[in-house]
Design an enzyme around this catalytic site. Structure first.
Site, PDB file in Angstrom:
ATOM      1  N   GLU A   9      61.436  -4.747  33.721  1.00 23.87           N
ATOM      2  CA  GLU A   9      62.929  -4.393  33.100  1.00 23.87           C
ATOM      3  C   GLU A   9      63.622  -5.811  33.091  1.00 23.87           C
ATOM      4  O   GLU A   9      63.462  -6.954  33.728  1.00 23.87           O
ATOM      5  CB  GLU A   9      63.663  -3.569  33.950  1.00 23.87           C
TER       6      GLU A   9
ATOM      7  N   GLY B 154      62.081  -9.682  38.721  1.00 21.42           N
ATOM      8  CA  GLY B 154      62.068  -8.719  37.696  1.00 21.42           C
ATOM      9  C   GLY B 154      61.286  -8.896  36.626  1.00 21.42           C
ATOM     10  O   GLY B 154      60.165  -9.636  36.618  1.00 21.42           O
ATOM     11  N   GLU B 155      61.551  -8.578  35.384  1.00 23.75           N
ATOM     12  CA  GLU B 155      60.920  -8.658  34.057  1.00 23.75           C
ATOM     13  C   GLU B 155      59.511  -8.270  34.182  1.00 23.75           C
ATOM     14  O   GLU B 155      58.616  -8.651  33.333  1.00 23.75           O
ATOM     15  CB  GLU B 155      60.907 -10.078  33.511  1.00 23.75           C
ATOM     16  N   GLY B 156      59.045  -7.603  35.106  1.00 25.36           N
ATOM     17  CA  GLY B 156      57.525  -6.871  35.328  1.00 25.36           C
ATOM     18  C   GLY B 156      56.578  -8.028  35.801  1.00 25.36           C
ATOM     19  O   GLY B 156      55.326  -7.905  36.067  1.00 25.36           O
TER      20      GLY B 156
END
Length: 341
Positions: A164, A306-308
């Site tokens: 996300e 974050g951001e996968g």
């Protein structure tokens, strides 16, 4: 959970929860049988062996496949940012989405390293959710529709990684965790993108006030999601649900992604059996949340991006587990003597 038919948007979600397939025990047994014949001592590859078996069980086939691994990054904005809970302004969400699209983020480089696909889902960035300290983040129809949108992430993949981007979403993850598992706000609040001191106190206070404001409605995990969650979180919840229905194993990223998955665990105890925790974040509450869910992370690298990114790193390990299982020679094919009894 038993629910009367009411025609409300969440009824369709609850209906899907009754259709979950279990693990394919025959595929798992076939994996173990081949594992026993490979040119190595039994158990010598440790968790890599159990990862291959997990893939078989949840893909419903042997041998396992890790050819089409997709990292899905969902982006949303949050009204609770107005409470001064983040070190960055909300426009950074859109700017980072552009960075993903321009191949400039860490997750882009990780995906290239391991040959992973990357999909970015923007979720009405121009329209933040309502401030959860005083209102429900989403209406029921909005939340259900966003979950349905997240279900599209499963298209054309063998393994799905969820991640996300959303300024303010560690505040939302903390509120979800507090509502689902109890404790104090301080148990679930951390620095996120770098808040400390008075800002960290404001963050904890916002989480506390949000949960108290919605407390009469928090007996239903889907109500917890719509009242305290966000669009990217609802979409990740939907993606995990759809993956289960389609026999697609899931690798979960950090604290926010794990909070999204936790909603399903609260609805059905076995809902995350097809999921793997990619890593444990340096965000302090993530380790606690993983313990609540009974998930053991693949990696512990001190990441908190974050951001996968953590899920993508773990996907490289999972791909290796599948390739080792599928590509190693057996004792018979290699002409190697087996262990003396």
């Amino acid at each position: 959970m038993t629910n009367a038919v009411s025609g409300l948007p969440f009824d369709d979600i609850r209906s899907l929860l009754t259709e979950f397939p279990g693990p394919d025990l025959e595929a798992a047994a076939a994996c173990r049988a081949r594992e026993a014949q490979l040119t190595k001592p039994p158990g010598a590859l440790g968790r890599l062996e159990s990862l291959a078996e997990w893939l078989c069980a949840w893909q419903g086939r042997h041998p396992p496949s890790a050819e089409r691994v997709v990292v899905a990054v969902f982006a949303g904005n949050h009204g609770v940012v107005a409470q001064g809970v983040s070190a960055y302004p909300p426009e950074v969400t859109r700017q980072m989405v552009a960075n993903f699209q321009n191949d400039g983020a860490a997750v882009n480089q990780i995906c290239k390293s391991f040959g992973l696909g990357l999909k970015v889902f923007e979720l009405a960035l121009e329209k933040p959710t309502r401030d959860i300290t005083s209102d429900a983040a989403l209406e029921e129809a909005e939340c259900a529709a966003t979950m349905a949108y997240g279900m599209e992430a499963t298209e054309a993949c063998d393994i799905l990684c969820i991640g996300e981007m959303g300024i303010g979403n560690t505040t939302v993850a903390a509120a979800l965790s507090l509502a689902l598992f109890g404790g104090e706000a301080e148990d679930w609040v951390g620095p996120g993108t770098g808040v400390a001191g008075a800002a960290l106190e404001r963050k904890a206070d916002a989480v506390r006030r949000a949960v108290e404001h919605h407390r009469p409605h928090l007996g239903d995990p889907l109500e917890v999601l719509r009242r305290l969650g966000g669009r990217e979180i609802a979409a990740m919840t939907g993606a995990v649900l759809a993956a289960r229905l389609q026999r697609i194993p899931v690798i979960i990223d950090g604290y926010v992604a794990t909070a999204a998955a936790a909603v399903l665990k609260a609805l059905r105890p076995d809902a995350l059996d097809h999921c793997l925790a990619g890593h444990v974040s340096a965000e302090p509450a993530h380790r606690r949340l993983l313990a609540e869910l009974g998930l053991t992370p693949v990696l512990d690298l001190g990441m908190r991006l974050g951001e996968g990114s953590g899920a993508a790193m773990a996907a490289g390990i999972v791909k290796a587990a599948a390739d080792i299982h599928n590509g190693m020679a057996t004792f018979q094919s290699a002409g190697v003597a087996t262990k003396n009894v």
